[in-house]
Design an enzyme around this catalytic site. Structure first.
Site, PDB file in Angstrom:
ATOM      1  N   HIS A  98       1.918  -1.608   9.092  1.00 50.77           N
ATOM      2  CA  HIS A  98       2.134  -0.343   9.817  1.00 50.77           C
ATOM      3  C   HIS A  98       0.860   0.215  10.473  1.00 50.77           C
ATOM      4  O   HIS A  98       0.466   1.351  10.258  1.00 50.77           O
ATOM      5  CB  HIS A  98       2.849   0.716   8.967  1.00 50.77           C
ATOM      6  CG  HIS A  98       2.347   0.870   7.545  1.00 50.77           C
ATOM      7  ND1 HIS A  98       1.090   1.280   7.245  1.00 50.77           N
ATOM      8  CD2 HIS A  98       2.979   0.692   6.356  1.00 50.77           C
ATOM      9  CE1 HIS A  98       0.960   1.352   5.929  1.00 50.77           C
ATOM     10  NE2 HIS A  98       2.080   0.995   5.371  1.00 50.77           N
TER      11      HIS A  98
ATOM     12  N   HIS B  39       7.865   1.578  -7.370  1.00 51.92           N
ATOM     13  CA  HIS B  39       7.845   2.132  -6.004  1.00 51.92           C
ATOM     14  C   HIS B  39       8.774   1.286  -5.155  1.00 51.92           C
ATOM     15  O   HIS B  39       8.721   0.049  -5.219  1.00 51.92           O
ATOM     16  CB  HIS B  39       6.407   2.070  -5.494  1.00 51.92           C
ATOM     17  CG  HIS B  39       6.181   2.547  -4.103  1.00 51.92           C
ATOM     18  ND1 HIS B  39       6.956   3.508  -3.495  1.00 51.92           N
ATOM     19  CD2 HIS B  39       5.223   2.200  -3.190  1.00 51.92           C
ATOM     20  CE1 HIS B  39       6.489   3.722  -2.269  1.00 51.92           C
ATOM     21  NE2 HIS B  39       5.454   2.942  -2.061  1.00 51.92           N
TER      22      HIS B  39
ATOM     23  N   GLU C 295       9.007   1.106  -1.804  1.00 52.92           N
ATOM     24  CA  GLU C 295       8.624   0.667  -0.456  1.00 52.92           C
ATOM     25  C   GLU C 295       8.770  -0.859  -0.378  1.00 52.92           C
ATOM     26  O   GLU C 295       8.625  -1.576  -1.369  1.00 52.92           O
ATOM     27  CB  GLU C 295       7.191   1.095  -0.116  1.00 52.92           C
ATOM     28  CG  GLU C 295       6.886   0.872   1.362  1.00 52.92           C
ATOM     29  CD  GLU C 295       5.611   1.573   1.850  1.00 52.92           C
ATOM     30  OE1 GLU C 295       4.937   2.249   1.058  1.00 52.92           O
ATOM     31  OE2 GLU C 295       5.300   1.421   3.056  1.00 52.92           O
TER      32      GLU C 295
ATOM     33  N   ASP D 259       7.106  -3.341   0.592  1.00 48.33           N
ATOM     34  CA  ASP D 259       6.083  -4.312   0.179  1.00 48.33           C
ATOM     35  C   ASP D 259       6.150  -4.601  -1.322  1.00 48.33           C
ATOM     36  O   ASP D 259       5.604  -5.606  -1.784  1.00 48.33           O
ATOM     37  CB  ASP D 259       4.668  -3.871   0.594  1.00 48.33           C
ATOM     38  CG  ASP D 259       4.300  -2.473   0.152  1.00 48.33           C
ATOM     39  OD1 ASP D 259       5.206  -1.660  -0.098  1.00 48.33           O
ATOM     40  OD2 ASP D 259       3.094  -2.191   0.063  1.00 48.33           O
TER      41      ASP D 259
ATOM     42  N   HIS E  65       2.394   6.916  -2.641  1.00 54.68           N
ATOM     43  CA  HIS E  65       2.419   7.805  -1.480  1.00 54.68           C
ATOM     44  C   HIS E  65       3.828   8.010  -0.922  1.00 54.68           C
ATOM     45  O   HIS E  65       3.978   8.380   0.255  1.00 54.68           O
ATOM     46  CB  HIS E  65       1.498   7.263  -0.372  1.00 54.68           C
ATOM     47  CG  HIS E  65       2.049   6.087   0.371  1.00 54.68           C
ATOM     48  ND1 HIS E  65       2.169   4.857  -0.163  1.00 54.68           N
ATOM     49  CD2 HIS E  65       2.549   6.000   1.616  1.00 54.68           C
ATOM     50  CE1 HIS E  65       2.719   4.047   0.719  1.00 54.68           C
ATOM     51  NE2 HIS E  65       2.952   4.715   1.804  1.00 54.68           N
TER      52      HIS E  65
ATOM     53  N   ASP F  42       0.667   1.742  -5.998  1.00 55.99           N
ATOM     54  CA  ASP F  42      -0.194   1.944  -4.823  1.00 55.99           C
ATOM     55  C   ASP F  42      -1.538   2.600  -5.173  1.00 55.99           C
ATOM     56  O   ASP F  42      -2.549   2.332  -4.507  1.00 55.99           O
ATOM     57  CB  ASP F  42       0.518   2.813  -3.783  1.00 55.99           C
ATOM     58  CG  ASP F  42       1.426   2.007  -2.863  1.00 55.99           C
ATOM     59  OD1 ASP F  42       1.247   0.784  -2.758  1.00 55.99           O
ATOM     60  OD2 ASP F  42       2.313   2.612  -2.259  1.00 55.99           O
TER      61      ASP F  42
ATOM     62  N   TYR G 233      -8.329   1.956   2.331  1.00 59.44           N
ATOM     63  CA  TYR G 233      -6.945   2.092   1.854  1.00 59.44           C
ATOM     64  C   TYR G 233      -6.637   3.569   1.581  1.00 59.44           C
ATOM     65  O   TYR G 233      -5.600   4.097   1.979  1.00 59.44           O
ATOM     66  CB  TYR G 233      -6.823   1.250   0.589  1.00 59.44           C
ATOM     67  CG  TYR G 233      -5.500   1.237  -0.107  1.00 59.44           C
ATOM     68  CD1 TYR G 233      -4.589   0.211   0.107  1.00 59.44           C
ATOM     69  CD2 TYR G 233      -5.171   2.214  -1.040  1.00 59.44           C
ATOM     70  CE1 TYR G 233      -3.381   0.175  -0.569  1.00 59.44           C
ATOM     71  CE2 TYR G 233      -3.972   2.189  -1.717  1.00 59.44           C
ATOM     72  CZ  TYR G 233      -3.080   1.162  -1.482  1.00 59.44           C
ATOM     73  OH  TYR G 233      -1.891   1.135  -2.160  1.00 59.44           O
TER      74      TYR G 233
ATOM     75  N   HIS H  45      -1.837  -3.632  -5.340  1.00 62.55           N
ATOM     76  CA  HIS H  45      -2.545  -4.307  -4.242  1.00 62.55           C
ATOM     77  C   HIS H  45      -3.983  -4.582  -4.684  1.00 62.55           C
ATOM     78  O   HIS H  45      -4.669  -3.677  -5.182  1.00 62.55           O
ATOM     79  CB  HIS H  45      -2.614  -3.427  -2.990  1.00 62.55           C
ATOM     80  CG  HIS H  45      -1.275  -3.122  -2.375  1.00 62.55           C
ATOM     81  ND1 HIS H  45      -0.506  -4.060  -1.754  1.00 62.55           N
ATOM     82  CD2 HIS H  45      -0.594  -1.957  -2.281  1.00 62.55           C
ATOM     83  CE1 HIS H  45       0.613  -3.497  -1.301  1.00 62.55           C
ATOM     84  NE2 HIS H  45       0.582  -2.220  -1.617  1.00 62.55           N
TER      85      HIS H  45
END
Ligand code: FEO
Length: 393
Positions: free
Chosen positions: A25, A79, A81, A83, A146, A165, A193, A224
């Site tokens: 993104h 999470h 999201e 990814d 986030h 995250d 990040y 990550h």
């Protein structure tokens, strides 16, 4: 072919290394990335997080290096999201009996859209525990770090926080621990990040860090990048506490997009004025600069000067992209300057000033405009205006 990596007794890293991913993104990842998943071998075999769609084969291979994926009893989704949960549906095909742990109600609502209502969910409120055998896992909601659904998972027995995250970095390496890689590169990745993902939610993140501070930690395992252990845990917690304050560091960032050089000339004059006033400067031509690198320095900036030539009655396309990015991420309490050259209508500097003011910048100077002939720029007036502003502090 893919191997698991043991990080603690009965706990394995089974994530995916995205060696050649370069963008997510709009965020550039020159070092690649990883999406981390962790396997806990307890009475109920537990997988923490999955991966991006397309990397499920790698993840399942790594799991199979330890145990048949069909034996997974619990999948924790910290999470939703994509990814981390984009690969969930395919992982569930390999682990058909797994119950899904997620935050209640936000994670639950999202994951139902990914895998259907018929799956067995174990929705968790913040502070709830789940016994998986010799371990009891605690779930702590970290909303807006986030996304609204974020949570972290803590294993008291192992003194490990699976932080998703929070505390991550986009950094693909063959190493798994932070103390095994170059600390400057690592902290640069962690800061970039934070600036590009976490910064708009710094207040919520500060609360999450305060909650994490209450835990007895020997390891922080994000979703990550590298895992923080030993003294590295304090390094990243302290860094987050500092970054969450969003205190400017006396820097001036000058960003511009230029057609024929006159806006570039104005940018140089502005940079020289800041330097003459004793302010550190970073100067970026958007034609050759990366917006996510720029944003890492905007985080430290007291002054942000943004300029574009006027083109078709608006800013240049590269500046349009940068302003969109800045609008979403801009830290508060900064001073902005809008500038740019024009042919017959000084539209760009006014447009930039309006966007920056709406993003929360204080704009003490009128938009600085100059016609397109760089030989006629009133350099002295521009220099003095910026110099005087910088001297006011
Ligand atoms: Fe790494 Fe918010 O996903």
């Amino acid at each position: 072919m893919f191997r698991a990596f043991q990080i603690s007794p009965d706990i394995y890293w089974v994530g995916a290394i995205e060696w050649n991913e370069r963008y997510i993104h709009g965020f550039s990842m020159p070092h690649g990335s990883t999406t981390n998943a962790y396997l806990i071998m307890d009475e109920q075999i537990t997988l923490i997080d999955t991966c991006m769609a397309g990397f499920e084969g790698e993840l399942l291979d790594r799991v199979a290096d330890v145990v048949d994926p069909a034996k997974i009893g619990i999948i924790i989704s910290n999470h939703s999201e994509k990814d981390h949960a984009g690969g969930l549906a395919r992982v569930l095909e390999a682990a058909p009996h797994a119950k899904i742990v997620t935050s209640d109600p936000k994670g639950l609502a999202i994951l139902k859209t990914y895998v259907g209502e018929e799956r067995e969910f174990l929705p968790m409120k913040s502070g709830e525990d789940l016994c998986i055998g010799s371990r009891t896992l605690r779930f702590i909601h970290t909303p807006m770090v986030h996304w609204p659904d974020n949570m972290v998972t803590y294993s008291e027995l192992d003194r490990i926080l699976f932080s998703n995250d929070a505390f991550g970095q986009f950094f693909a390496t063959s190493q798994r621990f932070a103390d095994e890689v170059d600390p400057c590169t690592l902290m640069g990745c962690a800061k970039k990040y934070f600036a590009n993902i976490i910064m708009p939610f710094a207040k919520q993140t500060a609360k999450a860090v305060a909650a994490v501070r209450q835990l007895d930690l020997r390891m922080v395992a994000p979703a990550h990048g590298l895992i923080w252990r030993g003294g590295e845990v304090e390094r990243i917690l302290s860094a987050y506490e500092k970054w969450c304050e969003l205190q400017p560091d006396g820097l001036a960032v000058v960003v511009y997009a230029t057609m024929y050089g006159s806006t570039a000339r104005m940018a140089q004059v502005i940079a020289e004025a800041f330097m003459a006033a004793g302010v550190s400067v970073r100067l970026y031509d958007l034609d050759v600069s990366d917006i996510s690198d720029i944003m890492t320095h905007v985080m430290d900036a007291q002054y942000v000067a943004v300029g574009s030539s006027t083109h078709n009655g608006t800013v240049l396309p590269l500046m349009g992209q940068f302003l969109t990015y800045l609008k979403g991420l801009a830290p508060k309490g900064r001073t902005g300057i809008a500038f740019g050259s024009y042919g017959w209508m000084a539209a760009a500097p006014k447009e930039i000033a309006a966007v920056m003011a709406a993003a929360g910048f204080q704009m003490p100077l009128e938009p600085q405009a100059s016609d397109w002939d760089e030989s006629t720029i009133n350099e002295d007036a521009l220099f003095q205006a910026v110099f005087a502003l910088a001297q006011q502090g």
